[in-house]
Design an enzyme around this catalytic site. Structure first.
Site, short mmCIF file in Angstrom:
data_model
loop_
_atom_site.label_atom_id
_atom_site.label_comp_id
_atom_site.label_asym_id
_atom_site.label_seq_id
_atom_site.Cartn_x
_atom_site.Cartn_y
_atom_site.Cartn_z
N ARG A 1 23.28 34.52 128.12
CA ARG A 1 24.62 34.32 127.58
C ARG A 1 25.63 34.89 128.56
O ARG A 1 25.58 36.08 128.88
CB ARG A 1 24.70 35.06 126.23
N THR B 1 32.38 33.77 129.46
CA THR B 1 32.71 32.47 128.86
C THR B 1 32.04 32.27 127.49
O THR B 1 32.35 31.30 126.80
CB THR B 1 32.22 31.33 129.77
N ASP C 1 17.20 44.28 119.14
CA ASP C 1 17.07 43.36 120.26
C ASP C 1 15.58 43.13 120.53
O ASP C 1 14.88 44.03 120.99
CB ASP C 1 17.76 43.94 121.51
N ASP D 1 14.33 43.74 124.20
CA ASP D 1 14.32 45.17 124.56
C ASP D 1 13.20 45.90 123.85
O ASP D 1 12.53 46.76 124.44
CB ASP D 1 15.66 45.81 124.20
N1 URA Z 1 18.67 38.53 119.71
C1 URA Z 1 17.96 39.63 119.38
O1 URA Z 1 17.06 40.03 120.11
N2 URA Z 1 18.27 40.27 118.25
C2 URA Z 1 19.24 39.85 117.41
O2 URA Z 1 19.46 40.48 116.38
C3 URA Z 1 19.96 38.71 117.78
C4 URA Z 1 19.66 38.06 118.94
#
Ligand code: URA
Length: 210
Positions: free
Chosen positions: A105, A109, A201, A204
């Site tokens: 992402r 933009t 995430d 992560d």
């Molecule tokens: N991507 C992720 O890894 N976690 C989210 O909550 C949203 C998008």
């Protein structure tokens, strides 16, 4: 919601809850994601076409035994978190071919940028399963499916661990032909577009890059 299957099997829900816990370690999270993928894969393949073959058992009896009809599949993880689902799906379906789509992402933009795309050469003869643990805004899913459609697979479905209603709506607006399989649908998105209450995430947590 149309074309959305929430897999609420007790094992799936239990493992999803463990993944949600903030103290779940990277190693445990990775194992859970693989295990959940196997369980979701089991449901995704529930209606695979069957045929039968005549066999003889060790006791000398003959029977028409049910076997899978040849349905060629391609697994398409979206990098990088989608890779965490790949091993589980390959355990179930070891002969699948695999493609990868890399998307990020652009924060300036807010658009989705593709940095990698490679799918099997014979994708036109295959049913594609897009793997991405999180269907949040739906922007990546829509970009991945649009790009994949250029290569004309026989069908495209999407498997995720967790979805937000916003992401499902966005995907359905753009690609109503795509069925979504998920372990859960959460409340929505926060201001940073994370799914809430969510699992955080996924990339992560999977790779320990928090
Ligand atoms: N991507 C992720 O890894 N976690 C989210 O909550 C949203 C998008």
């Amino acid at each position: 919601m149309k074309n959305v299957h929430v897999i609420n099997h007790p094992l799936v829900q239990h493992k999803l809850s463990l993944m949600r816990m903030k103290d779940t370690s990277t190693g445990k999270f990775r194992t859970l994601l693989r295990e959940l993928s196997i369980l979701l894969g089991y449901e995704v393949t529930r209606n695979m076409p069957m045929t039968s073959v005549r066999i003889e058992t060790p006791l000398g009896y003959e029977m028409d035994a049910p076997v899978l009809q040849k349905k060629k599949m391609a697994l398409i993880p979206i990098l990088r978190a989608g890779n965490g689902m790949l091993e589980g799906f390959l355990q179930l379906m070891p002969t699948c071919k695999v493609g990868h789509i890399g998307l990020y992402r652009d924060v300036q933009t807010a658009s989705v940028v593709e940095y990698y795309f490679k799918v099997p050469k014979d994708i036109k003869t295959r049913h594609a399963l897009v793997l991405d643990p999180m269907l949040a805004t739906g922007y990546s899913a829509v970009a991945a499916v649009s790009r994949l459609k250029e290569k004309q697979p026989k069908s495209i479905d999407l498997v995720c661990i967790l979805a937000a209603p916003e992401g499902i709506r966005y995907l359905q607006e753009h690609h109503p032909d795509v069925t979504v399989y998920t372990a859960g649908i959460d409340e929505g998105l926060d201001e940073k577009k994370y799914i809430i209450p969510g699992i955080g995430d996924a990339g992560d947590r999977l790779y320990g890059t928090l």
